[in-house]
Scaffold this motif. Structure first.
Motif, PDB file in Angstrom:
ATOM      1  N   GLY A 181       0.817  -1.219   0.000  1.00 48.34           N
ATOM      2  CA  GLY A 181       0.000   0.000   0.000  1.00 48.34           C
ATOM      3  C   GLY A 181       0.840   1.253   0.000  1.00 48.34           C
ATOM      4  N   PHE A 182       1.917   1.236   0.784  1.00 46.60           N
ATOM      5  CA  PHE A 182       2.817   2.390   0.841  1.00 46.60           C
ATOM      6  C   PHE A 182       3.467   2.632  -0.526  1.00 46.60           C
ATOM      7  CE2 PHE A 182       6.949   4.373   1.673  1.00 46.60           C
ATOM      8  CZ  PHE A 182       6.565   5.462   2.446  1.00 46.60           C
ATOM      9  N   THR A 183       3.898   1.543  -1.183  1.00 41.81           N
ATOM     10  CA  THR A 183       4.549   1.654  -2.484  1.00 41.81           C
ATOM     11  C   THR A 183       3.575   2.138  -3.552  1.00 41.81           C
ATOM     12  OG1 THR A 183       5.996  -0.183  -1.873  1.00 41.81           O
ATOM     13  CG2 THR A 183       5.926   0.415  -4.192  1.00 41.81           C
ATOM     14  N   ILE A 184       2.343   1.629  -3.515  1.00 42.00           N
ATOM     15  CA  ILE A 184       1.327   2.055  -4.483  1.00 42.00           C
ATOM     16  C   ILE A 184       1.085   3.555  -4.379  1.00 42.00           C
ATOM     17  CG2 ILE A 184      -1.149   1.934  -4.986  1.00 42.00           C
ATOM     18  CD1 ILE A 184      -0.987  -1.064  -4.400  1.00 42.00           C
ATOM     19  N   GLY A 185       0.980   4.054  -3.132  1.00 37.58           N
ATOM     20  CA  GLY A 185       0.789   5.490  -2.939  1.00 37.58           C
ATOM     21  C   GLY A 185       1.954   6.301  -3.474  1.00 37.58           C
ATOM     22  N   SER A 186       3.163   5.793  -3.263  1.00 35.45           N
ATOM     23  CA  SER A 186       4.355   6.497  -3.744  1.00 35.45           C
ATOM     24  C   SER A 186       4.391   6.540  -5.270  1.00 35.45           C
ATOM     25  CB  SER A 186       5.625   5.811  -3.213  1.00 35.45           C
ATOM     26  OG  SER A 186       5.647   5.849  -1.807  1.00 35.45           O
ATOM     27  N   ILE A 187       4.066   5.400  -5.898  1.00 31.96           N
ATOM     28  CA  ILE A 187       4.053   5.349  -7.366  1.00 31.96           C
ATOM     29  C   ILE A 187       3.024   6.320  -7.924  1.00 31.96           C
ATOM     30  CG2 ILE A 187       3.540   3.892  -9.363  1.00 31.96           C
ATOM     31  CD1 ILE A 187       4.628   1.525  -7.797  1.00 31.96           C
ATOM     32  N   GLY A 188       1.819   6.277  -7.344  1.00 31.59           N
ATOM     33  CA  GLY A 188       0.760   7.155  -7.834  1.00 31.59           C
ATOM     34  C   GLY A 188       1.120   8.617  -7.731  1.00 31.59           C
ATOM     35  N   SER A 189       1.627   9.042  -6.581  1.00 34.24           N
ATOM     36  CA  SER A 189       1.968  10.459  -6.394  1.00 34.24           C
ATOM     37  C   SER A 189       3.122  10.882  -7.293  1.00 34.24           C
ATOM     38  CB  SER A 189       2.321  10.719  -4.927  1.00 34.24           C
ATOM     39  OG  SER A 189       3.437   9.933  -4.528  1.00 34.24           O
ATOM     40  N   GLU A 190       4.085   9.977  -7.494  1.00 35.66           N
ATOM     41  CA  GLU A 190       5.248  10.308  -8.325  1.00 35.66           C
ATOM     42  C   GLU A 190       4.844  10.495  -9.779  1.00 35.66           C
ATOM     43  OE1 GLU A 190       9.187  11.198  -9.173  1.00 35.66           O
ATOM     44  OE2 GLU A 190       8.158  10.991  -7.241  1.00 35.66           O
TER      45      GLU A 190
END
Length: 286
Positions: A41-50
């Motif tokens: 979940g943390f990685t998905i959020g990072s990918i999306g925001s980036e």
């Protein structure tokens, strides 16, 4: 395309994708995150925001990355259903903190918890003394579950040998002034019955914010205007009063008759009804 419009489009795209992935992985991931699900979940959020803010990155690459990290918890969950060892590795196991009223210091150190943090967790369970605890375990999701010693557990109807009827969940039959037909049919009633009950309470359907029917078929309502007073439901008191009247009538019949057989029958049934009244009185006075 202007940069601001590109950001808007990217945001909407990833919002839809994240919503779809969340629906696919199910409710469990929303309520109880394992270590693996937390990282995903943390990685998905990072990918999306980036990808949303960095316009040099391709949207499709971000979508591929999110789909991969979104599907992996689903795959891991499926494998966990088949393998206990895999489940223990991915989701973790519970750790015993208290056993027979004694703190397991080594387990506290293993999970990097202090005694102050343990006491804080116990207080959230309304426990203030460790000696009252029979067993306490820290679950894999970080929640502490506590079993009190038998003498410290609250008394239940079972402890007194009292049988209590099962309760059905209340059905919401009115919401925002609108009648909900499916819950209404679940309790075996219709709109005509509902309108009759509302008339007894002295309210109209348009004034009702929420209406629920309990296990006894009694309607309770909450109005939009909190200043308005609603008449108290009378079904339960009426049932209790009727039962008491029947019991009193049986006693009168027993006194009035000269037939010994009839006298015994009235007296016997009067005592049975009296016992029934004593059992249901706490329920009908709620």
């Amino acid at each position: 395309m202007p940069d601001w419009l590109d950001i808007v489009v990217r945001s909407l795209i990833f919002l839809v994708i994240l919503f779809i992935i969340t629906k696919i992985v199910g409710k469990k991931q929303l309520s109880q995150l394992s270590f693996f699900e937390y990282v995903s979940g943390f990685t998905i959020g990072s990918i999306g925001s980036e990808v949303i803010m960095n316009l040099d990155l391709k949207v499709m690459h971000g979508i591929i990355g999110i789909v991969i990290f979104g599907v992996m918890p689903f795959v891991a969950g499926y494998i966990s259903l088949k393998s206990k060892k895999f489940r223990d590795v991915m989701e973790g196991k519970g750790t015993v903190f208290i056993k027979n009223g004694k703190v397991m210091e080594e387990n506290l150190k293993k999970e990097k918890y202090t005694i102050d943090e343990l006491m804080q967790l116990l207080r959230t369970k309304d426990v203030f003394q460790i000696s009252d605890v029979e067993f306490a375990v820290l679950e894999a999701n970080g929640e502490l579950n506590v079993l009190l010693k038998k003498e410290n557990q609250p008394l239940t109807a079972k402890d007194f040998g009292v049988k209590v009827p099962s309760f059905k969940e209340p059905q919401t039959v009115i919401m925002d002034g609108e009648i909900l037909d499916e819950p209404l049919s679940t309790v075996g009633q219709n709109r005509n019955w509902l309108k009759t009950e509302l008339e007894k309470l002295g309210v109209t359907i348009e004034n009702v914010f929420l209406g629920q029917v309990d296990s006894f078929g009694q309607l309770s309502v909450d109005l939009f205007d909190d200043k308005l007073k609603v008449a108290e439901p009378v079904e339960k008191p009426l049932i209790l009063a009727t039962m008491k009247k029947c019991q009193a009538d049986l006693e009168l019949f027993a006194l009035a008759t000269n037939v010994e057989e009839a006298k015994q029958m009235y007296s016997k049934n009067s005592k049975k009804l009296d016992k029934a009244i004593n059992k249901v009185t706490p329920l009908l006075r709620e």
